[in-house]
Design a protein around this motif. Sequence first.
Motif, PDB file in Angstrom:
ATOM      1  N   LEU A   1       0.361  22.671 101.743  1.00  0.00           N
ATOM      2  CA  LEU A   1       1.238  23.370 102.689  1.00  0.00           C
ATOM      3  C   LEU A   1       2.416  24.024 101.977  1.00  0.00           C
ATOM      4  O   LEU A   1       2.879  25.092 102.366  1.00  0.00           O
ATOM      5  CB  LEU A   1       1.778  22.383 103.733  1.00  0.00           C
ATOM      6  N   THR A   2       2.907  23.352 100.928  1.00  0.00           N
ATOM      7  CA  THR A   2       4.016  23.907 100.153  1.00  0.00           C
ATOM      8  C   THR A   2       3.575  25.207  99.476  1.00  0.00           C
ATOM      9  O   THR A   2       4.311  26.193  99.449  1.00  0.00           O
ATOM     10  CB  THR A   2       4.460  22.879  99.088  1.00  0.00           C
TER      11      THR A   2
ATOM     12  N   GLN B   1       3.859  23.636 113.627  1.00  0.00           N
ATOM     13  CA  GLN B   1       4.341  22.888 112.470  1.00  0.00           C
ATOM     14  C   GLN B   1       3.423  21.703 112.203  1.00  0.00           C
ATOM     15  O   GLN B   1       3.246  20.850 113.072  1.00  0.00           O
ATOM     16  CB  GLN B   1       5.773  22.420 112.707  1.00  0.00           C
TER      17      GLN B   1
ATOM     18  N   ASP C   1       2.990  27.891 102.227  1.00  0.00           N
ATOM     19  CA  ASP C   1       4.295  28.346 102.714  1.00  0.00           C
ATOM     20  C   ASP C   1       4.916  29.334 101.727  1.00  0.00           C
ATOM     21  O   ASP C   1       5.431  30.379 102.123  1.00  0.00           O
ATOM     22  CB  ASP C   1       5.203  27.119 102.908  1.00  0.00           C
TER      23      ASP C   1
ATOM     24  N   ARG D   1       5.712  33.280 102.434  1.00  0.00           N
ATOM     25  CA  ARG D   1       7.091  33.767 102.322  1.00  0.00           C
ATOM     26  C   ARG D   1       7.152  34.985 101.404  1.00  0.00           C
ATOM     27  O   ARG D   1       7.825  35.971 101.701  1.00  0.00           O
ATOM     28  CB  ARG D   1       7.996  32.661 101.748  1.00  0.00           C
TER      29      ARG D   1
ATOM     30  N   ARG E   1      12.345  29.611 108.688  1.00  0.00           N
ATOM     31  CA  ARG E   1      11.410  29.035 109.643  1.00  0.00           C
ATOM     32  C   ARG E   1      10.249  30.003 109.884  1.00  0.00           C
ATOM     33  O   ARG E   1      10.380  31.207 109.683  1.00  0.00           O
ATOM     34  CB  ARG E   1      12.116  28.715 110.957  1.00  0.00           C
ATOM     35  N   PRO E   2       9.122  29.459 110.309  1.00  0.00           N
ATOM     36  CA  PRO E   2       7.981  30.319 110.536  1.00  0.00           C
ATOM     37  C   PRO E   2       8.233  31.255 111.716  1.00  0.00           C
ATOM     38  O   PRO E   2       8.964  30.914 112.638  1.00  0.00           O
ATOM     39  CB  PRO E   2       6.838  29.351 110.840  1.00  0.00           C
TER      40      PRO E   2
ATOM     41  N   LEU F   1       6.489  34.989 106.789  1.00  0.00           N
ATOM     42  CA  LEU F   1       7.307  33.970 107.451  1.00  0.00           C
ATOM     43  C   LEU F   1       8.741  34.450 107.404  1.00  0.00           C
ATOM     44  O   LEU F   1       9.158  35.086 106.450  1.00  0.00           O
ATOM     45  CB  LEU F   1       7.233  32.638 106.697  1.00  0.00           C
TER      46      LEU F   1
ATOM     47  N   PHE G   1      -0.852  26.092 111.460  1.00  0.00           N
ATOM     48  CA  PHE G   1       0.205  26.642 110.611  1.00  0.00           C
ATOM     49  C   PHE G   1      -0.128  28.085 110.256  1.00  0.00           C
ATOM     50  O   PHE G   1      -1.270  28.362 109.933  1.00  0.00           O
ATOM     51  CB  PHE G   1       0.338  25.791 109.343  1.00  0.00           C
ATOM     52  N   PRO G   2       0.778  29.016 110.287  1.00  0.00           N
ATOM     53  CA  PRO G   2       2.222  28.841 110.451  1.00  0.00           C
ATOM     54  C   PRO G   2       2.730  28.873 111.885  1.00  0.00           C
ATOM     55  O   PRO G   2       3.936  28.748 112.076  1.00  0.00           O
ATOM     56  CB  PRO G   2       2.784  30.033 109.668  1.00  0.00           C
TER      57      PRO G   2
ATOM     58  N   ARG H   1       8.834  22.747 102.532  1.00  0.00           N
ATOM     59  CA  ARG H   1       9.115  24.119 102.099  1.00  0.00           C
ATOM     60  C   ARG H   1       9.990  24.093 100.846  1.00  0.00           C
ATOM     61  O   ARG H   1      11.130  23.644 100.883  1.00  0.00           O
ATOM     62  CB  ARG H   1       9.817  24.875 103.224  1.00  0.00           C
TER      63      ARG H   1
END
Lengths: 258, 510
Positions: A238-239, A22, A242, A246, A255-256, A251, A18-19, A92
């Motif tokens: 991961l959240t 997935q 992410d 962002r 989507r990545p 990202l 990641f990223p 996400r």
Amino acid sequence: MLDILLARWQQGHRTISFPKGQPAVPDRFRGVPVVDQSKCPVGCRDCVVACPTDAITIDARGLRLDLGRCLFCTDCVEACPEQAIRYTQDFRLAARKREDLVLNGESLKLAEALDKKMRRLFGRSLKLRQVSAGGCNGCEADVNVLSTVVFDLGRFGIQMVASPRHADGLLITGPVTENMRLALKKAYDAVPAPKVVIAVGACAIAGGPYINHPEQHNGADSVVPVDLYIPGCPPHPLTILDGLLRLLGRLEVGRPRA
Amino acid sequence: MSAAPQLATLRNGVARARREIPDLDWPQFRSAILDGVAGGAYVTAMFGHMPNVDDVVEIYVVLADREGGQLHGAKTRVCGDVFPSLTPECPQVHLFEREIAEQFGLRPEGHPWLKPVRFVKSQRAGHDAWGRSTSEQPLIGVMNFYRVEGEEVHEVAVGPIHAGVIEPGHFRFQCHGEHVFHLEISLGYQHRGVERALVGGPDKRTIHYMETLAGDTTIGHATAYCQVVEALAGCKPPARAQVLRGVALELERLANHTGDLGALAGDVGFLPTSSYCGRLRGDFLNMTARLCGSRFGRGLVRPGGVAFDADGTRTEELLKSLQTAMSDVTSAVGLLWDSSSVMSRFEDTGKVSLEVCEELGLVGPAARACGAEGDIRNDFPLGIYRFSHIPVSTANTGDVFARAYVRWLEIQRSADFVREQLQMLAGGTTLTTPGELAADSFVVSLVEGWRGKICHVAMTDERRRITRYKVIDPSFHNWMGLAMALRNQQISDFPLCNKSFNLSYCGHDL
């Protein structure tokens, strides 16, 4: 020494892709919830009544779900007579504005990147001071885990630092207890401007299970301005990752980057 | 001397009528505690309760007698603003008495260390143990700190915000150069008002308070609460649910113990184990997530059983993950004991003697590292632990090494237990619905969490609602143990000693 080398061999390479790739989340993982309002019986308020943090409201405009208050528990799912509520596996969840977390049938507006000037400053090097202000050690633990080899936060230039004076911003957990309010304010003031503030978890966004307790202040933005909200109780690592990526524009929205 | 007072005999997870808890006068109450502790019992709970908004405060005590596997309860009533402190004769109650002083404005006369615990207002308007105004919230950290004076003696104050990703607390070291004479720990920063909010329940938030009392002990505290509800409702969770609760509790222990060993390695700069265990801790958390979707076990344990079942393929996968993880943990942790640079930092650092451990009533791995043998799973077993035995792990040096080694022993035994349980998982359902709670009842619930003894005591009123809910996280007993471990150590050893206890701030502050 040989044992150390053998152990190193056995442990292998563990950093997730990641990223770029997935990652898999467990099948029972509770990510973004979706509500199929066409199934809602007229006048039914079972989910509203069941929700422990009043994250669900129903009025003339329909059902609204506040992800900032949501504990991602199963109380509403179990209460619903029509199975209209389900959790997806989409991890996400981060948003830039508090109101973006309130869903009314539409999909979640994921966090946009910082503006160009801030991205130039922090895009490739972001140092954060973590402040727990009543956090239960759930969010803290899953922030900590980002520094392990699995997530390897350092590869993105993001690092948790010991002093607010060395930091570009604060990462706040907990509902902001009355007993931590002053310390949090002082830590914020000690961070040199320009600075970012990230609220991690239901408590830091809205008070979590402690919402409206007089011993706390319903989240970080009662004390300091917040630039990024990361929902969850606690959010999956991961959240959090992410959300951080962002914010830094690492990202693409939705989507990545390939 | 009064005659030996009659205490109510209680069992873990069995409710009794409140009227069966004897109401003793002060001399009887005092000798019940002192005689019990002299006979080897531990003070598991001691707390105040104000039945009506008048001047009378009841003080309840629960003693745990490991020998007979029995609990003993009693109460007394205190009129006025003072009661004679038992701490000089029975140091175990030192923090319980401070808590009663703070919550009810009752002054334990003769208490040698009478300071606020969480910096909250007294519940008895107009009565404060320190003579402060009761109309305003007391300021956190404003109290008389212990102070050593002398030439070149200096004080180091740390916190509430610490250098790492960790909860807040204030620490003051009295030092001479690097040498620490004493460490004073002042907490309360995490106070969220949990016990106050539990009164009048259970309601829809109750289980969520339990799961976040100490977020890293979600399964431990949720299980203790469910045992309370099940005792009060006369409900027995299905066998399969009992097993899955045990599996989840041991997975919680595996994750945290593994993480702690990694963190201890990190604190002495031994990066291989630090890096491997950091990852492996997550592997155990992911096993819990495989079971219920949450790495911390949120949503799993519910009154009446568990809310998620482990079907056949899930069980198979868990067994496979466990085997892989344990093979990696064994290799990662083994490096610690074979590295002289690690062992020379672990051994003889942060020693706590068995005598101090017993006087303070320390619990969990910290106590077992001193040679104390208490373990709720063994002494007061409930649920699956009544049928499946986990050997108690102890060491005897009371230092950082012992606290690390006890964790390693427990990791192996917990893994064996999880394997065994998953291999012969009983069939049947996983959830029943508990009915109404019994009125006017009293129940004590004990669970051996990964940090040690978790104790919940609940009382219901005539309307079947909770009228008092006392939570005692293992950290409540053990913070003073950390302070004692730091005596005559180097201040640079603090991170190592602290991590070897790894106590909860919010579990203490509630």
